[in-house]
Design an enzyme around this catalytic site. Structure first.
Site, PDB file in Angstrom:
ATOM      1  N   ASP A 126      43.631  19.462  35.628  1.00  0.00           N
ATOM      2  CA  ASP A 126      44.907  19.647  34.933  1.00  0.00           C
ATOM      3  C   ASP A 126      44.739  19.422  33.437  1.00  0.00           C
ATOM      4  O   ASP A 126      43.674  19.018  32.966  1.00  0.00           O
ATOM      5  CB  ASP A 126      45.983  18.706  35.497  1.00  0.00           C
ATOM      6  CG  ASP A 126      45.438  17.321  35.835  1.00  0.00           C
ATOM      7  OD1 ASP A 126      44.575  16.821  35.087  1.00  0.00           O
ATOM      8  OD2 ASP A 126      45.862  16.737  36.844  1.00  0.00           O
ATOM      9  N   ASP A 138      53.290   7.782  43.385  1.00  0.00           N
ATOM     10  CA  ASP A 138      54.278   8.548  44.143  1.00  0.00           C
ATOM     11  C   ASP A 138      53.638   9.601  45.042  1.00  0.00           C
ATOM     12  O   ASP A 138      54.314  10.472  45.576  1.00  0.00           O
ATOM     13  CB  ASP A 138      55.291   9.210  43.205  1.00  0.00           C
ATOM     14  CG  ASP A 138      54.648  10.178  42.220  1.00  0.00           C
ATOM     15  OD1 ASP A 138      53.409  10.370  42.270  1.00  0.00           O
ATOM     16  OD2 ASP A 138      55.382  10.760  41.384  1.00  0.00           O
ATOM     17  N   HIS A 183      51.320  11.908  44.168  1.00  0.00           N
ATOM     18  CA  HIS A 183      50.879  13.178  43.579  1.00  0.00           C
ATOM     19  C   HIS A 183      49.358  13.230  43.492  1.00  0.00           C
ATOM     20  O   HIS A 183      48.691  12.211  43.342  1.00  0.00           O
ATOM     21  CB  HIS A 183      51.532  13.428  42.213  1.00  0.00           C
ATOM     22  CG  HIS A 183      51.033  12.567  41.097  1.00  0.00           C
ATOM     23  ND1 HIS A 183      51.764  11.534  40.548  1.00  0.00           N
ATOM     24  CD2 HIS A 183      49.870  12.591  40.395  1.00  0.00           C
ATOM     25  CE1 HIS A 183      51.084  10.977  39.571  1.00  0.00           C
ATOM     26  NE2 HIS A 183      49.923  11.594  39.457  1.00  0.00           N
ATOM     27  N   GLU A 241      53.669  16.960  41.612  1.00  0.00           N
ATOM     28  CA  GLU A 241      54.639  15.898  41.826  1.00  0.00           C
ATOM     29  C   GLU A 241      55.365  16.069  43.169  1.00  0.00           C
ATOM     30  O   GLU A 241      55.308  17.149  43.780  1.00  0.00           O
ATOM     31  CB  GLU A 241      55.660  15.905  40.684  1.00  0.00           C
ATOM     32  CG  GLU A 241      55.064  15.702  39.299  1.00  0.00           C
ATOM     33  CD  GLU A 241      54.702  14.246  39.002  1.00  0.00           C
ATOM     34  OE1 GLU A 241      54.470  13.483  39.966  1.00  0.00           O
ATOM     35  OE2 GLU A 241      54.639  13.890  37.820  1.00  0.00           O
TER      36      GLU A 241
END
Length: 260
Positions: free
Chosen positions: A66, A135, A137, A142
């Protein structure tokens, strides 16, 4: 999915050993490189093996997971610069061998499509390093991300930006709101996934990843459908695993010839 629970320093050595075995057997291998804290020990170990044992990356190609959108080309937290600092400059990658999505492109959808094409043009990724967010990801996919997603622009959650603010002097406002990220289907196309997680803050995400239902609410759970996933965690990150004792027993009894 194989779960290995070991002391933190051992995790980096295990992941680096998997990379070394691949590169020595297949000198033109294609690697997937992650940023964040999780892979740093892996990069340190690979740099050591390069310097001390002649592990060469001269024919290896590498692709980043990314990139932030809009960070200046010389910004120290631009992921291309982070990868250059942490691993690319410390080994012998050929010029241009490490690629990332272009977060400064005037045509971001086009840049994402071009990145997918670049990965496909070299036959896909052989071994992809991964971390996991609190979380759930992976890369910047996400919660709520499509399980069939490909490289695209994403808006970062406040939780992810808060987690990453430590890299920006603790200033949340300096953390970009958008990124380009490999999608979950892109990641799933790699032939071997090696995910590292340490610390109690990752325990719930690791529990969901390994033992929870597959759900877009915990994007990493899609890895349960991959045929070759290695999850490397320390005791703290493994503290929520219901089958932790079984994972320890399984790894202790594993035949040496299997590797990771």
């Amino acid at each position: 999915m194989e779960v290995v629970i070991a002391p933190g320093p051992e995790l980096g050595r295990l992941a680096a050993a998997a990379v070394e075995q691949l590169v020595r057997e297949q000198p033109d291998a294609v690697l997937g490189l992650a940023t964040g804290s999780s892979p740093l020990a892996v990069y340190d170990e690979l740099a050591r093996r390069h310097a001390e044992h002649g592990l060469s990356f001269a024919r290896v190609r590498a692709f980043m997971l990314d990139e932030y959108v809009g960070l200046a080309a010389d910004h120290p937290e631009r992921y291309r610069n982070v990868i250059e600092k942490e691993i690319a400059s410390r080994v012998d990658f050929a010029p241009g061998a490490v690629q990332g999505p272009d977060g400064l492109s005037d045509d971001l959808p086009g840049a994402c499509a071009a990145y997918e094409d670049a990965i496909a043009s070299v036959g896909g990724i052989d071994l992809q390093l991964l971390g996991i967010g609190t979380d759930g990801h992976v890369a910047f996919n996400e919660p709520g991300s499509s399980l069939a997603s490909r490289t695209r622009i994403k808006t970062l959650t406040r939780q992810t930006r808060e987690d990453n603010a430590r890299f920006f002097g603790g200033d949340l406002d300096q953390v970009p709101q958008h990124c380009l990220t490999q999608g979950l289907a892109t990641i799933m196309s790699a032939r071997h996934l090696v995910l590292l997680a340490t610390g109690r803050g990752k325990a719930e995400a690791v529990h969901q990843l390994v033992e929870g239902p597959v759900s877009a609410m915990w994007p990493a759970t899609i890895l349960q459908h991959h045929p070759h996933v290695t999850v490397l965690v320390d005791d703290a990150a493994a503290s929520r695993l219901q089958l932790a004792d079984y994972y320890r027993e399984t790894y202790a009894a594993k035949p040496d010839w299997q590797g990771l």
